[in-house]
Design a protein around this motif. Structure first.
Motif, mmCIF file in Angstrom:
data_model
loop_
_atom_site.group_PDB
_atom_site.id
_atom_site.type_symbol
_atom_site.label_atom_id
_atom_site.label_comp_id
_atom_site.label_asym_id
_atom_site.label_seq_id
_atom_site.Cartn_x
_atom_site.Cartn_y
_atom_site.Cartn_z
ATOM 1 N N ALA A 74 35.927 35.363 59.045
ATOM 2 C CA ALA A 74 36.393 35.045 57.701
ATOM 3 C C ALA A 74 36.735 36.326 56.957
ATOM 4 C CB ALA A 74 35.324 34.263 56.930
ATOM 5 N N SER A 75 37.736 36.279 56.096
ATOM 6 C CA SER A 75 38.244 37.455 55.394
ATOM 7 C C SER A 75 37.674 37.560 53.975
ATOM 8 C CB SER A 75 39.775 37.422 55.365
ATOM 9 O OG SER A 75 40.231 36.209 54.808
ATOM 10 N N GLY A 76 37.894 38.738 53.353
ATOM 11 C CA GLY A 76 37.317 39.024 52.052
ATOM 12 C C GLY A 76 38.294 38.839 50.900
ATOM 13 N N GLY A 77 37.744 38.589 49.715
ATOM 14 C CA GLY A 77 38.548 38.411 48.517
ATOM 15 C C GLY A 77 39.020 39.744 47.944
ATOM 16 N N GLY A 78 40.102 39.712 47.184
ATOM 17 C CA GLY A 78 40.644 40.906 46.551
ATOM 18 C C GLY A 78 39.813 41.342 45.357
ATOM 19 N N GLY A 79 39.765 42.644 45.111
ATOM 20 C CA GLY A 79 39.033 43.174 43.969
ATOM 21 C C GLY A 79 39.822 43.050 42.675
ATOM 22 N N GLY A 80 39.130 42.889 41.565
ATOM 23 C CA GLY A 80 39.789 42.861 40.269
ATOM 24 C C GLY A 80 40.378 44.221 39.916
ATOM 25 N N GLY A 81 41.407 44.209 39.084
ATOM 26 C CA GLY A 81 42.033 45.455 38.656
ATOM 27 C C GLY A 81 41.097 46.297 37.810
ATOM 28 N N GLY A 82 41.343 47.586 37.782
ATOM 29 C CA GLY A 82 40.546 48.475 36.948
ATOM 30 C C GLY A 82 40.615 48.069 35.479
ATOM 31 N N GLY A 119 44.482 42.570 52.442
ATOM 32 C CA GLY A 119 45.329 42.412 51.277
ATOM 33 C C GLY A 119 45.773 43.779 50.745
ATOM 34 N N THR A 120 46.889 43.799 50.055
ATOM 35 C CA THR A 120 47.407 45.026 49.458
ATOM 36 C C THR A 120 46.700 45.307 48.135
ATOM 37 O OG1 THR A 120 49.576 44.590 50.436
ATOM 38 C CG2 THR A 120 49.502 46.154 48.612
ATOM 39 N N ASN A 121 46.448 46.566 47.852
ATOM 40 C CA ASN A 121 45.875 46.925 46.552
ATOM 41 C C ASN A 121 46.834 46.580 45.421
ATOM 42 O OD1 ASN A 121 43.856 48.095 48.115
ATOM 43 N ND2 ASN A 121 43.741 49.946 46.876
ATOM 44 N N GLY A 122 46.276 46.212 44.278
ATOM 45 C CA GLY A 122 47.087 46.031 43.089
ATOM 46 C C GLY A 122 47.644 47.363 42.609
ATOM 47 N N ALA A 123 48.670 47.312 41.761
ATOM 48 C CA ALA A 123 49.289 48.529 41.222
ATOM 49 C C ALA A 123 48.583 48.957 39.939
ATOM 50 C CB ALA A 123 50.770 48.299 40.961
ATOM 51 N N ASN A 124 48.642 50.252 39.659
ATOM 52 C CA ASN A 124 48.011 50.811 38.462
ATOM 53 C C ASN A 124 48.730 50.369 37.193
ATOM 54 O OD1 ASN A 124 46.502 52.219 40.341
ATOM 55 N ND2 ASN A 124 47.388 54.206 39.887
ATOM 56 N N SER A 125 47.989 50.275 36.100
ATOM 57 C CA SER A 125 48.548 50.109 34.763
ATOM 58 C C SER A 125 48.226 51.363 33.961
ATOM 59 C CB SER A 125 47.963 48.887 34.052
ATOM 60 O OG SER A 125 48.366 47.682 34.653
ATOM 61 N N SER A 126 49.098 51.691 32.979
ATOM 62 C CA SER A 126 48.855 52.909 32.218
ATOM 63 C C SER A 126 49.488 52.855 30.839
ATOM 64 C CB SER A 126 49.391 54.134 32.977
ATOM 65 O OG SER A 126 50.788 54.044 33.147
ATOM 66 N N PHE A 127 48.934 53.684 29.941
ATOM 67 C CA PHE A 127 49.493 53.938 28.611
ATOM 68 C C PHE A 127 49.146 55.378 28.262
ATOM 69 C CE2 PHE A 127 48.650 54.022 23.950
ATOM 70 C CZ PHE A 127 49.977 53.954 23.546
ATOM 71 N N THR A 183 43.684 51.775 19.269
ATOM 72 C CA THR A 183 42.791 51.280 20.320
ATOM 73 C C THR A 183 43.624 50.662 21.438
ATOM 74 O OG1 THR A 183 40.937 50.894 18.815
ATOM 75 C CG2 THR A 183 40.983 49.577 20.828
ATOM 76 N N SER A 184 43.239 50.912 22.678
ATOM 77 C CA SER A 184 44.011 50.373 23.801
ATOM 78 C C SER A 184 43.091 49.793 24.868
ATOM 79 C CB SER A 184 44.909 51.454 24.412
ATOM 80 O OG SER A 184 44.148 52.564 24.826
ATOM 81 N N LEU A 185 43.574 48.724 25.512
ATOM 82 C CA LEU A 185 42.922 48.109 26.665
ATOM 83 C C LEU A 185 43.922 48.141 27.808
ATOM 84 C CD1 LEU A 185 40.558 46.423 27.925
ATOM 85 C CD2 LEU A 185 41.789 44.385 27.142
ATOM 86 N N VAL A 186 43.539 48.734 28.934
ATOM 87 C CA VAL A 186 44.449 48.911 30.071
ATOM 88 C C VAL A 186 43.825 48.249 31.294
ATOM 89 C CG1 VAL A 186 45.701 50.573 31.488
ATOM 90 C CG2 VAL A 186 45.223 51.102 29.079
ATOM 91 N N ILE A 187 44.469 47.180 31.786
ATOM 92 C CA ILE A 187 43.987 46.413 32.936
ATOM 93 C C ILE A 187 45.014 46.510 34.059
ATOM 94 C CG2 ILE A 187 43.214 44.161 33.780
ATOM 95 C CD1 ILE A 187 41.476 45.229 31.524
ATOM 96 N N ALA A 188 44.587 46.931 35.238
ATOM 97 C CA ALA A 188 45.486 47.062 36.390
ATOM 98 C C ALA A 188 45.635 45.731 37.125
ATOM 99 C CB ALA A 188 44.948 48.123 37.339
ATOM 100 N N GLY A 189 46.567 45.710 38.072
ATOM 101 C CA GLY A 189 46.761 44.524 38.904
ATOM 102 C C GLY A 189 45.612 44.320 39.885
ATOM 103 N N SER A 240 44.458 52.797 34.671
ATOM 104 C CA SER A 240 43.491 51.965 35.382
ATOM 105 C C SER A 240 44.005 51.731 36.791
ATOM 106 C CB SER A 240 43.297 50.619 34.674
ATOM 107 O OG SER A 240 42.676 50.792 33.416
ATOM 108 N N ALA A 241 43.113 51.795 37.782
ATOM 109 C CA ALA A 241 43.504 51.684 39.184
ATOM 110 C C ALA A 241 43.566 50.231 39.642
ATOM 111 C CB ALA A 241 42.526 52.457 40.066
ATOM 112 N N GLY A 242 44.545 49.936 40.495
ATOM 113 C CA GLY A 242 44.667 48.596 41.048
ATOM 114 C C GLY A 242 43.457 48.199 41.876
ATOM 115 N N GLY A 243 43.160 46.900 41.885
ATOM 116 C CA GLY A 243 42.038 46.387 42.670
ATOM 117 C C GLY A 243 42.284 46.522 44.159
#
Length: 323
Positions: free
Chosen positions: A63-71, A109-117, A43-49, A122-125
């Motif tokens: 006013a500016s917007g908040g960053g999205g959570g990682g995939g 803001g810059t998108n987060g980086a992907n995480s993988s296994f 079983t695996s859980l993959v969370i991006a930046g 999972s795609a970055g926020g």
């Protein structure tokens, strides 16, 4: 007679089954390439930046917007590995906050980086939006960044979540920026909920993250970052549960997303002074392996623990697992 390393008989003998499929007689064992691969599932859980919060352009009434959570992607007992094979684990970094005193999407803001296994990614926020003359949209990503507000009627839209599209969804959209009374940025989307749309009294909160118990206890991951407020220091958007950072207000800094939860970064509060948005939190990959199958061969220094009959590997930096 051929030379067969002391084994009497011809070498080129096709594998033969004995009791069950995959069980071979001695001649067949001489041809290792014909053996079936030994596999097991885990079983695996993959969370991006998480995405970075939007920067403060340095102009009044916006006013500016908040960053999205990682995939957020969870694979319950469906990740198949081959014994003796090494698999790469990649941990996505959080996205940088948007720069100060920049107009338009370059201030997002810059998108987060992907995480993988294995092949599971999972795609970055998405990064939170900065100022533009007609309102700027948040970036698309695992969860989308929040939109900016630049004066009526210019509401910047939240970025799309679940980008690229997977099933089940890895995240949600960011919220829109809105005003006019207090000029609020939208909240970044989270793995469990969309980012909130700013109201006339407060900036949008980050969307809630999603809970998972792969480690043996419930932990919430990939919350969205809060949008920025203007003027009053209490008008900022709160970060979403699961590591989302609060937005700033009245020129104050936002809060960075929490490391190894994939939370979105908070936006920088606007008053005309300019300021950098806050970074998103890095991601994480967690593997749950039946202890009887666990090889004990890893790199990247994962944290090793147990839960019931399973061994848990928690990777907070990139590495490998050899099955």
């Amino acid at each position: 007679m051929p030379r067969n390393a002391g084994i009497i008989g011809p070498l080129a003998v096709a594998p033969t089954t004995s009791v069950a499929s995959g069980v071979y007689g001695l001649p067949g064992q001489q041809r290792a390439a014909a053996w079936p691969a030994l596999t097991y599932t885990l079983t695996s859980l993959v969370i991006a930046g998480g995405g970075g919060g939007g920067g403060d352009r340095g102009a009044a009434d916006w006013a500016s917007g908040g960053g999205g959570g990682g995939g957020f992607r969870y694979f319950d007992g469906t990740s198949t590995v081959v014994v003796g094979t090494s698999y790469t684990v990649t941990i996505g970094a959080g996205g940088a906050g948007g720069p100060a005193s920049v107009v338009g999407p370059t201030g997002n803001g810059t998108n987060g980086a992907n995480s993988s296994f294995i092949s599971l990614t999972s795609a970055g926020g998405g990064g939170g939006a900065c100022f533009s003359s007609n309102g700027e949209a948040g970036n698309a990503g695992g969860s989308g960044g929040g939109g900016s507000y630049t004066g009526s009627p210019y509401d910047g839209h939240g970025g799309a979540g679940n980008t690229p599209s997977v099933s089940p969804s890895q995240g949600n959209a960011g919220g829109d920026g809105r005003g006019p009374a207090n000029y609020g940025g939208g909240g970044g989307g989270g793995a469990g909920a969309v980012g909130a749309v700013a109201s006339s009294t407060i900036a949008g909160a980050g969307g809630a993250g999603a809970s998972n118990s792969i480690t043996g206890g419930a932990v919430t991951y990939a919350g969205g970052g809060g949008g920025a407020g203007y003027n009053n220091s209490s008008w900022y958007g709160r970060g979403g549960t699961g590591g989302g950072g609060n937005g700033g207000a009245n020129g104050g800094n936002g809060v960075a997303g929490t490391a190894n939860l994939g939370g979105g970064g908070g936006a920088h509060g606007g008053t005309g002074g300019g300021g950098v948005g806050s970074a998103g939190g890095s991601g994480v990959v967690i593997l749950s392996i039946l202890t009887a199958n666990y090889s004990g061969v890893t790199s990247g220094s994962p944290t090793v623990s147990t839960s019931g009959s399973n061994t848990i590997l928690k990777y907070t930096s990139s590495g490998t697992y050899s099955a």
